[in-house]
Enzyme design. Structure first.
Site, mmCIF file in Angstrom:
data_model
loop_
_atom_site.group_PDB
_atom_site.id
_atom_site.type_symbol
_atom_site.label_atom_id
_atom_site.label_comp_id
_atom_site.label_asym_id
_atom_site.label_seq_id
_atom_site.Cartn_x
_atom_site.Cartn_y
_atom_site.Cartn_z
ATOM 1 N N TYR A 137 0.865 -1.178 0.000
ATOM 2 C CA TYR A 137 0.000 0.000 0.000
ATOM 3 C C TYR A 137 0.912 1.242 0.000
ATOM 4 O O TYR A 137 0.773 2.144 0.827
ATOM 5 C CB TYR A 137 -0.937 0.021 1.214
ATOM 6 C CG TYR A 137 -1.699 -1.270 1.443
ATOM 7 C CD1 TYR A 137 -2.860 -1.561 0.725
ATOM 8 C CD2 TYR A 137 -1.263 -2.203 2.384
ATOM 9 C CE1 TYR A 137 -3.562 -2.744 0.942
ATOM 10 C CE2 TYR A 137 -1.952 -3.392 2.601
ATOM 11 C CZ TYR A 137 -3.099 -3.661 1.881
ATOM 12 O OH TYR A 137 -3.792 -4.835 2.088
ATOM 13 N N GLU B 4 0.906 -1.135 -4.919
ATOM 14 C CA GLU B 4 -0.131 -0.112 -4.770
ATOM 15 C C GLU B 4 -1.249 -0.368 -5.775
ATOM 16 O O GLU B 4 -0.981 -0.637 -6.950
ATOM 17 C CB GLU B 4 0.461 1.275 -4.978
ATOM 18 C CG GLU B 4 -0.536 2.413 -5.067
ATOM 19 C CD GLU B 4 -1.417 2.542 -3.847
ATOM 20 O OE1 GLU B 4 -2.647 2.675 -4.019
ATOM 21 O OE2 GLU B 4 -0.887 2.492 -2.723
ATOM 22 N N ASP C 296 1.040 0.088 4.951
ATOM 23 C CA ASP C 296 0.360 1.376 5.167
ATOM 24 C C ASP C 296 -1.013 1.310 4.504
ATOM 25 O O ASP C 296 -1.292 2.025 3.536
ATOM 26 C CB ASP C 296 1.200 2.515 4.589
ATOM 27 C CG ASP C 296 0.648 3.890 4.938
ATOM 28 O OD1 ASP C 296 -0.283 3.959 5.765
ATOM 29 O OD2 ASP C 296 1.124 4.885 4.369
ATOM 30 N N CYS D 271 -4.327 3.995 10.080
ATOM 31 C CA CYS D 271 -5.174 5.158 10.324
ATOM 32 C C CYS D 271 -6.462 4.768 11.041
ATOM 33 O O CYS D 271 -7.396 5.551 11.121
ATOM 34 C CB CYS D 271 -5.475 5.907 9.021
ATOM 35 S SG CYS D 271 -6.128 4.899 7.700
#
Length: 209
Positions: A73, A94, A137, A164
């Protein structure tokens, strides 16, 4: 370069703090003037009060020159490219086509960097390269179960997970711990002030390493 369709962290000082937690205490720490930027560009300035020479090397993702780094990612390549001079190869994965295009543009002149476009859960099971260290990530929903299964089979000695959403981090860390990893450090970073959101950097070691 960050194109109009790629993610951009609009709080550069807070972004610097997040990157400090990922790169802290490494020989080529970009926050101490290494690869990937300067203190003037607002992305890699050294946050006040941070000590990159604290000596707690086991608590951070310290790469070796022979390492292959997997950046999953990876977005526009921020983390992987910042460590490119510290390892033998960087492999970035990605899903966003626009972000991969930016990452490839950003990697011009950097040797031994490869960016693959596609879903992590589809690309990782077919990746034959031996991986020594990894950075995850993922988006707020966390890592796809198939991506974690593939990563566990690769068994990198250290994994840095940038999250996150603490809930999905807890879920994925539990899966990694059950797969043989030890959760060494968890550091929250308030990248989105005055909101309910928080970024968290977690470090996991393979139990046998």
């Amino acid at each position: 370069v960050v194109g109009s369709e790629s993610f951009l962290q609009v709080f550069p000082n807070l972004s610097a703090r997040l990157q400090y937690e990922v790169f802290r205490n490494q020989p080529g720490n970009p926050l101490s003037g290494g690869v990937g930027g300067t203190e003037n560009d607002g992305c890699f300035g050294h946050p006040a009060g941070c000590d990159c020479e604290s000596g707690d090397r086991d608590e951070y993702l310290v790469p070796e020159p022979s390492d292959v780094l997997l950046d999953v990612y990876c977005g526009v390549g921020t983390f992987g490219l910042s460590l490119a001079d510290e390892v033998s190869k960087v492999i970035g994965i990605e899903e966003s086509e626009a972000a991969v295009a930016d990452a490839r543009f950003n990697s011009q002149g950097v040797a031994s960097v490869q960016f693959l476009q596609g879903k992590a859960e589809e690309l990782l099971p077919n990746l034959e390269e031996k991986v020594d260290i990894a950075i995850l990530d993922p988006p707020r929903q966390g890592c796809h179960p198939k991506a974690l299964t593939a990563l566990l089979k690769m068994a990198p000695r250290k994994i840095t997970y940038v999250s996150c959403d603490p809930a999905t981090l807890a879920r994925d860390a539990k899966r990694l711990v059950r797969g043989g990893y030890e959760l060494v450090k968890v550091q929250p970073v308030d990248v989105f002030p005055q909101t309910s959101h928080v970024e968290t950097v977690a470090l996991l070691h393979l139990a046998s390493s």
